[in-house]
Write a protein that holds these residues in place. Structure first.
Motif, PDB file in Angstrom:
ATOM      1  N   PRO A 264       0.793  -1.242   0.000  1.00 52.75           N
ATOM      2  CA  PRO A 264       0.000   0.000   0.000  1.00 52.75           C
ATOM      3  C   PRO A 264       0.820   1.284   0.000  1.00 52.75           C
ATOM      4  O   PRO A 264       0.305   2.341  -0.383  1.00 52.75           O
ATOM      5  N   SER A 265       2.083   1.207   0.401  1.00 52.07           N
ATOM      6  CA  SER A 265       2.913   2.420   0.434  1.00 52.07           C
ATOM      7  C   SER A 265       3.582   2.719  -0.900  1.00 52.07           C
ATOM      8  O   SER A 265       4.112   3.807  -1.098  1.00 52.07           O
ATOM      9  N   VAL A 266       3.570   1.746  -1.831  1.00 47.95           N
ATOM     10  CA  VAL A 266       4.371   1.860  -3.054  1.00 47.95           C
ATOM     11  C   VAL A 266       3.531   2.387  -4.212  1.00 47.95           C
ATOM     12  O   VAL A 266       2.477   1.849  -4.531  1.00 47.95           O
ATOM     13  N   GLN A 267       4.045   3.455  -4.834  1.00 47.89           N
ATOM     14  CA  GLN A 267       3.399   4.014  -6.020  1.00 47.89           C
ATOM     15  C   GLN A 267       3.985   3.412  -7.299  1.00 47.89           C
ATOM     16  O   GLN A 267       3.273   3.084  -8.241  1.00 47.89           O
ATOM     17  N   ASN A 268       5.326   3.237  -7.326  1.00 49.67           N
ATOM     18  CA  ASN A 268       5.989   2.665  -8.495  1.00 49.67           C
ATOM     19  C   ASN A 268       7.257   1.949  -8.044  1.00 49.67           C
ATOM     20  O   ASN A 268       7.821   2.267  -6.989  1.00 49.67           O
ATOM     21  N   VAL A 269       7.714   0.982  -8.840  1.00 49.03           N
ATOM     22  CA  VAL A 269       8.880   0.191  -8.463  1.00 49.03           C
ATOM     23  C   VAL A 269       9.644  -0.241  -9.704  1.00 49.03           C
ATOM     24  O   VAL A 269       9.054  -0.458 -10.770  1.00 49.03           O
ATOM     25  N   ALA A 270      10.951  -0.338  -9.552  1.00 48.30           N
ATOM     26  CA  ALA A 270      11.818  -0.911 -10.584  1.00 48.30           C
ATOM     27  C   ALA A 270      12.903  -1.700  -9.876  1.00 48.30           C
ATOM     28  O   ALA A 270      13.632  -1.150  -9.041  1.00 48.30           O
TER      29      ALA A 270
ATOM     30  N   VAL B 254       9.197   4.417  -5.650  1.00 53.28           N
ATOM     31  CA  VAL B 254       8.596   5.735  -5.400  1.00 53.28           C
ATOM     32  C   VAL B 254       7.388   5.480  -4.512  1.00 53.28           C
ATOM     33  O   VAL B 254       6.524   4.649  -4.857  1.00 53.28           O
ATOM     34  N   LEU B 255       7.338   6.152  -3.373  1.00 56.40           N
ATOM     35  CA  LEU B 255       6.282   5.892  -2.402  1.00 56.40           C
ATOM     36  C   LEU B 255       5.121   6.866  -2.577  1.00 56.40           C
ATOM     37  O   LEU B 255       5.280   7.974  -3.117  1.00 56.40           O
ATOM     38  N   ASN B 256       3.959   6.436  -2.124  1.00 57.32           N
ATOM     39  CA  ASN B 256       2.815   7.335  -2.071  1.00 57.32           C
ATOM     40  C   ASN B 256       3.080   8.444  -1.061  1.00 57.32           C
ATOM     41  O   ASN B 256       3.866   8.276  -0.113  1.00 57.32           O
TER      42      ASN B 256
ATOM     43  N   VAL C  28      14.746   4.470  -1.980  1.00 61.86           N
ATOM     44  CA  VAL C  28      13.508   5.247  -2.053  1.00 61.86           C
ATOM     45  C   VAL C  28      13.797   6.554  -2.789  1.00 61.86           C
ATOM     46  O   VAL C  28      14.661   7.335  -2.369  1.00 61.86           O
ATOM     47  N   LEU C  29      13.103   6.758  -3.891  1.00 63.39           N
ATOM     48  CA  LEU C  29      13.337   7.929  -4.741  1.00 63.39           C
ATOM     49  C   LEU C  29      12.062   8.747  -4.871  1.00 63.39           C
ATOM     50  O   LEU C  29      10.944   8.225  -4.723  1.00 63.39           O
ATOM     51  N   SER C  30      12.227  10.028  -5.196  1.00 62.58           N
ATOM     52  CA  SER C  30      11.058  10.874  -5.422  1.00 62.58           C
ATOM     53  C   SER C  30      10.499  10.687  -6.820  1.00 62.58           C
ATOM     54  O   SER C  30       9.304  10.878  -7.060  1.00 62.58           O
TER      55      SER C  30
END
Length: 546
Positions: free
Chosen positions: A462-468, A486-488, A518-520
């Motif tokens: 639930p905290s993750v907006q995008n991932v690579a 990239v987190l929410n 963790v990146l913006s």
């Protein structure tokens, strides 16, 4: 013919028969002659348990008859997740004798993978140990059975619980039917004898059908190039169902020659050294990470390793320095670099290759009819010495993954060449050099991890907006996985929290990320896609400066 299986075209099959690569015998028939010819010789050692070729023949016959009695039949699929134990070998030959098809799962696989294998193959049977460490298989396999109507049999190594049958009992309990019953079973040598597993980039692994004809030839030609004879002794510590330990030349190739295979369940250097000394081991299979551990272990000087003639390395590229150091410590052994794929093609360095060729290359194809092309992004062959994607076809390379026609359209050229995704160049010697890959994979000590598979699971957090997920360099394993996220807004996440979350998704431990960034925002390519190349370079730079 099994629905979903892609056969070899008739003209190519005819050529491979004419050349003598295919003998049109099932593996069961091939090994019937082997078991008879070498009956009194030691075939297999598992700790204190020693089996002759006649023992393996008799016990696998008995198991095969008991499996028939349970309702297994030719072309039924079976998912074994067994460690390096003799029971795997007995089961493998028993399944060949009834024409059932094992799926090359690993004891490290968990619910996520086992469930996928059963769904993809419509497997009728799972075979598993009661436990591996603190993980208990029984409840997981029962869940898979409840979710898949095809799965009717659960066989456990050891004492059976409710709804299970004991594999141990099936091996030892005298069968009701006579051994002659097995000779009545008709097995088409052109049918699959095993499904190996792809290291593909998609979230769902692909099943690789290997036929009786091509898999027997695969092992025989590999054994020839590896100089295996009846006096050879193989120490096997790599996962037993993998293509390299099983068939390249592996158990099959060594047993075709009447040689001995020593099984061991872990990779502790001191235990391996003791087994090499005790059994006068001549051949050892490793991945580079394991060889690095072995040559850096201070115990190595305490053991007599002079029986070693060949250390076969696969799974990832080995640095010349590792080979040179191995040669200093074990001067009797050739470090035979090889490039292989479960899909088929094998390239081995030869014993008579010049030193520089042995040090710099991964070898060349083992068969004269292995066809290799290196192509650019437009499908054109590159000039000799230039880097291109490896495409191949031949007498033991598949013509299509099982049950995925749309995917096969992308992975095979119209004339049947398999697009491997591996980048290579041809060395002036004619051998080949691995230069990387196009596939989105992390190669952790020889285990290929699909980045997409892990990314899809991380996106469920639930905290993750995008991932690579990208590879990061590691001195021992070659590569490990770094999850870049990239987190929410307003959310936080630690590596420990992410690992706990993924463990709850029940995936194999080797697929867990070992670093979190963790990146913006993510860097993007000129086409607007996330640039994994830039992410990988960023992570590598951080590791250097740390």
């Amino acid at each position: 013919m099994l629905e979903g299986f892609v056969p070899f075209p008739a003209d190519f099959a005819a050529r491979y028969r004419e050349q003598g690569y295919w003998r049109d015998q099932s593996l069961a028939d091939e090994f019937a002659a082997v078991f008879q010819r070498f009956a009194g010789r030691t075939a297999l050692v598992d700790g204190e348990r020693v089996y002759t070729y006649a023992d393996i023949d008799l016990l696998s016959d008995n198991l095969a008859l008991n499996l028939l009695d349970l309702g297994l039949k030719p072309l039924d699929r079976v998912v074994p997740t067994l460690p390096n134990v003799a029971e795997f070998v007995l089961l493998y030959f028993a399944l060949q004798k009834i024409g059932a098809i094992p799926i090359a799962a690993l004891v490290t696989h968990r619910y996520q993978e086992i469930s996928q294998f059963v769904q993809l193959s419509k497997a009728r049977c799972c075979v598993y140990p009661a436990a591996q460490g603190d993980f208990r298989f029984g409840p997981v396999i029962e869940r898979v059975q409840n979710e898949n109507p095809s799965l009717q049999l659960r066989l456990v190594l050891g004492q059976a619980g409710p709804g299970e049958h004991s594999l141990t009992d099936l091996i030892e309990r005298p069968a009701k039917a006579d051994r002659s019953t097995l000779r009545e079973i008709e097995i088409d040598p052109s049918d699959p004898c095993i499904f190996q597993l792809s290291g593909g980039t998609t979230g769902i692994p692909k099943l690789i059908p290997r036929t009786n004809n091509d898999y027997a030839y695969n092992s025989k030609v590999a054994a020839e190039v590896a100089l295996v004879d009846a006096e050879s002794v193989l120490l096997l510590v790599l996962p037993i169902a993998h293509n390299l330990p099983l068939a390249c030349p592996g158990i099959q190739g060594f047993m075709f020659a009447g040689a001995k295979v020593v099984l061991h369940g872990n990779t502790r250097p001191s235990e391996m050294f003791a087994l090499i000394q005790k059994h006068r081991v001549s051949h050892l299979k490793v991945v580079p990470a394991l060889l690095i551990r072995l040559i850096n272990d201070p115990e190595i000087a305490k053991f007599d390793l002079s029986s070693l003639r060949q250390i076969q390395s696969g799974g990832q590229r080995m640095q010349p320095e590792v080979r040179a150091r191995t040669r200093e410590l074990i001067p009797t052994a050739l470090v035979q670099e090889n490039f292989g794929m479960s899909e088929g093609l094998l390239m081995f360095v030869r014993h008579d290759d010049p030193d520089d060729v042995q040090m710099e290359t991964c070898g060349r194809p083992v068969c004269a009819d292995d066809e290799v092309r290196l192509i650019d992004d437009d499908g054109r062959e590159v000039a000799k010495g230039e880097v291109g994607e490896l495409c191949c076809r031949g007498p033991y390379t598949l013509r299509g993954y099982f049950g995925v026609p749309e995917y096969n359209t992308r992975q095979f050229t119209p004339d049947g060449f398999y697009r491997s995704g591996d980048l290579m160049r041809q060395h002036p010697s004619g051998n080949y050099v691995v230069e990387g890959r196009k596939k989105d994979l992390i190669n952790r000590g020889g285990e290929k991890i699909s980045a997409e598979e892990v990314e899809n699971l991380i996106l469920m957090h639930p905290s993750v907006q995008n991932v690579a997920c990208v590879p990061m360099p590691d001195a021992a394993m070659g590569e490990k996985m770094c999850a870049c996220v990239v987190l929410n807004a307003g959310q936080e996440l630690t590596l420990k929290e992410l690992v706990v979350f993924l463990q709850a998704r029940e995936i194999a431990r080797f697929k867990l990320p070992e670093r979190l960034e963790v990146l913006s925002e993510f860097p993007v390519s000129t086409f607007g896609k996330v640039s994994k190349k830039a992410l990988g370079e960023m992570v590598a730079a951080k590791l250097v400066s740390a």
